[in-house]
Each structure stands twice: as C-alpha cells, then as structure tokens.
Write an enzyme that holds these catalytic residues in place. Sequence first.
Site, PDB file in Angstrom:
ATOM      1  N   CYS A 153       0.815  -1.212   0.000  1.00 49.04           N
ATOM      2  CA  CYS A 153       0.000   0.000   0.000  1.00 49.04           C
ATOM      3  C   CYS A 153       0.853   1.269   0.000  1.00 49.04           C
ATOM      4  O   CYS A 153       0.447   2.296  -0.521  1.00 49.04           O
ATOM      5  CB  CYS A 153      -1.014  -0.006   1.129  1.00 49.04           C
ATOM      6  SG  CYS A 153      -0.356  -0.297   2.739  1.00 49.04           S
ATOM      7  N   VAL A 157       0.182   4.430  -2.332  1.00 48.01           N
ATOM      8  CA  VAL A 157      -0.146   5.767  -1.827  1.00 48.01           C
ATOM      9  C   VAL A 157       0.732   6.829  -2.492  1.00 48.01           C
ATOM     10  O   VAL A 157       0.269   7.900  -2.858  1.00 48.01           O
ATOM     11  CB  VAL A 157      -0.011   5.806  -0.282  1.00 48.01           C
ATOM     12  CG1 VAL A 157      -0.054   7.235   0.237  1.00 48.01           C
ATOM     13  CG2 VAL A 157      -1.111   4.986   0.357  1.00 48.01           C
TER      14      VAL A 157
END
Length: 519
Positions: A153, A157
């Site tokens: 992640c 991001v």
Amino acid sequence: MPQNADNVLDHFNLFRQPEYLEMFEKKKKEFENHHPDAEVERVREWAKTKEYQEKNFAREALTVNPAKACQPLGAVFASLGFEQTIPFVHGSQGCVAYYRSHFSRHFKEPTSCVSSSMTEDAAVFGGLNNMIDGLANTYNMYKPKMISVSTTCMAEVIGDDLNAFIKTSKEKGSVPADYDVPFAHTPAFVGSHVTGYDNVMKGIVEHFWNGKAGTAPKLERVPNNSINFIGGFDGYVVGNIREVKRIFESMGVEYTILGDPSDVWDTPTDGEFRMYDGGTKLEDAANAIHAKATFSMQHFSTEKTLPLIAASGQETYSFHHPVGVRATDEFLMKVSEVTGKPISKELTRERGRLVDAIADSSAHLHGKRFAIYGDPDLCYGLASFLMELGAEPITVLASNGGKLWEEKMNQLFASSPFGKNCKAYAGKDLWHMRSLLFTEPVDFLIGNTYGKYLERDTGTPLIRIGFPVFDRHHYHRYPVWGYQGGLNVLVWLLDKVFDEIDRNTNVVAKSDYSFDIIR
Ligand code: SF4
C-alpha cells in the site's frame, strides 16, 4: 523450582505450578489495578445480549477481527502458480515477511517472495531505484524464469507507476528486454486478498496475450478444443488442483491450469530445498489464449480476469467454490458440454459413492444449524452443500463479500426449505459473528483458525474449513472439490458432530446411557 531435567515442563504445565500461580496473583493484586471479578462478569454477560448486538452492528469506523487479508497476499498466491516464478512485491519489506509467514504457517512449507524494500526516502523520491536494483538482484540471485510484480500500500499511496518503472529497469539492464515481468497494482485499501489474486492473474494473462507490455506482438487467437482452469485463492489448492487434474484426465479433457502452486507448496523432504517446483509453464500460459473456454472455480477471485479472457473471444464460466453433489454435477456437466467429452464411468461411480455416504449419515446432519464465515465463494459452496445435506446454514458471513454476493446467497437460501431461516452478512467481521452466535445460536461453526476464539467465547464447536488453518496440520493436502472432495468435507463435518455427541454423553452414571459404541 518446578523444572526437572527428567520431565521438562513446557508452558502448558509450567505456569500452572504453585510458584507461578502465586506470582501471577501477586502481580494482578499489586500492579494491574484490575476491575472487580463481578464487574468483569457483568460486562461479559452484557456483551452476549441483543442490546449489545445492536450497538455492535451500528459500528461504522471500527473493525474487530476481520476475516480477510490485503490484496498483495492474493497477489503472491497467484504468482506462485507459475513455473519458476518469484513474486516481487514493490514497496516496504515488512509486508513480504508477513505474506511468507502467513502462507508458511498454513501450508507448513517454504514460501518464496521478495521485496524492493522501499524506505522513507523512497516515499519522498519514489521507488524507481528500488525497482531497478531489486529486479537486477532478484534476477541474478534466484534465477527465476519470471518475476511477477505487485505492490504494497505504501507504493500505491505515493503513486509509483509500475509499467514505467519496469520499462526503465529494462532499459538500465536489470533484466533482459524480453524477460517476463508481468505486473499488477494491488492496493491494500481496495477489496481484499481475493482482489489481489484477480489483479495479478489478469496482469499475467494480459502480459502474455497482449504483447508483453509493448515488447512483443499481440498473440492471435487460433481456437482449439482445450479449456483453461483457474482455481482462485484457495487454502485447499494442493489437494484441489490434483483432484481437478485427475477429473480432467479421467474425462480425457485437454486443459491448462492457469495458476498451479500445488507442487511448490508441497515439495518432498529428501535433502534438497526446491525454491521452485511445478506451476503453469510460461508457454502454456501464452498458449492458453487459443482455448475454447476458461473455467473459474471462484467467481469473486476472477471478476476482472474473466472479462479480459472473454474479450479474446473465449467462452467463460464461473462457479462458487463447488462442494458436494449438485455443485460438482453442475461443474462436470458444463465441462462435458463445452468439451464434448462425456463424464467418465469412474466419476459417475464416485458420485454414487458420495450419495451413498450422504444417505448413510444424513440422520446426523439433518436439521443441524451452522454458522459459516470465509471468502465469498467458499461460503457459498459450503452453504449449498449443507443445504444438500439437510442442514441449515443459519448465519453466513464474508468480511470481503459485497452486495452481489449477498444477493446470490439470498437466491441460494430461497432455493431450498433449509434456507428459510438463513441470513448472509456481507462486510461484517468476527466480532459481529460473536454477537450472532450468542443471539442466534447454532450447533456448529465453520471457519478458519481465528474461529477458535469464537469457540472459546461462545462454546460453539468449530469445524476448521477455510484459510488460514494454522493450528491443525495438512488439511490442505485433501481436496474439497469433486465428489471425492465432497466426501472429505462430509467426513470433517461428521467427525465433529460425533465428537460432540460423545463429549455430551460421556458422563458416567449421568449421560452415558447414550454413550453408544455404534452411531
Ligand atoms: S495492509 Fe499495506 S502495510 Fe499491511 S501488509 Fe498489506 S500492503 Fe503491507
């Protein structure tokens, strides 16, 4: 000291010795500032009530004990199904340590996977250098035939562009220009591990069929008579894939399994560590474009992959983790219809044996109430089998299930009188399940190892079917698909039913008038 070299006590018994009991008691009294026992008991009882359940179900922001994992876990699963392929997760390395240990604890096998080890500076400047060096090191150290890239992640991001990074890495010589590096963005904050499986499977199919990210011409489909098979994210993959191959071979079906980690998660112990074993051959993955049709055993594991495959001109069919007689019938009949190969005599006899086993044992399952949780397709397959057995899947919960899944479950319930009192819960967690087990009691709970806490709290016996199963060994070697798999699931259910009957009837001179030798 309670220890004795001739009889060493481990934690089970050591901390029950008087010295330890006294020490714990003292620690609690003097330092823990604990609540009075009566207050603890009051709150515990309150948490069993309908009133508490209403508050529990009103939760909006807090999740407690979710029954799902993040996308890259499924990405690693899908990547490991290909010949000599190493999953490469672009991002922070803690994630990779977790995926590997998660799988190894379930399969009791090594799980190979690498990280590009992005740190704080990469979060500011991007992870291009991590990709360049990471691909080069992976290629040279572990000698894979393919490196399958996904993302944690953190990389999502900050917006790292995998396609551009891989291209640049090739230009810089990390790997040869025509080397296979399929990729997929797998943001942990979208969907679950099942979505990650789907994204990577789609990424790999797209890579081979649609021109290897612009480095080769697109493949022209020349239809043949074979079929492709995709199992989806499946904790029983070792037993299941072998069973599916046996079924296809017994019918004389030409097939390609797209994604087959059944060997790499079941290598022999014979003095040699095999980092790679088995898996779908890369040329087979490319040639799979020519197949007549693709079968997905788990609809929700292939929601994006199947439309991509359909766009090539193939027929596509998806199932919901079929378990039992009817679901296996439907799967085999569709395979037979598409390939023109009749269902073999051997399989027909196996079907009859499963029906025989169900008839022999149905008295013990008829009317029993179950709660199930797990991935959406597995929940569906198990609920359907329970209804076939005359049992009621009262509560079915999938943390990663959506509206469509809930609708499909409701249709399934409506198809049988055994579904009359049943309800599906999409997007709920195991703390919701805990409330339901108190307010809508059932006879048995079916789920993964995390259900042992529910068993402890609510007294509902747990039957371990699902992923992960950390605290029992080797279930994954047995299929749950095919008639043979249905028989396995039937036996697992019955074993628990009989264990419970024996446990409830073994009190001497009280209940042992029912402690029968024959059941
Ligand atoms: S949620 Fe994010 S940080 Fe956690 S394991 Fe998944 S990718 Fe890594």
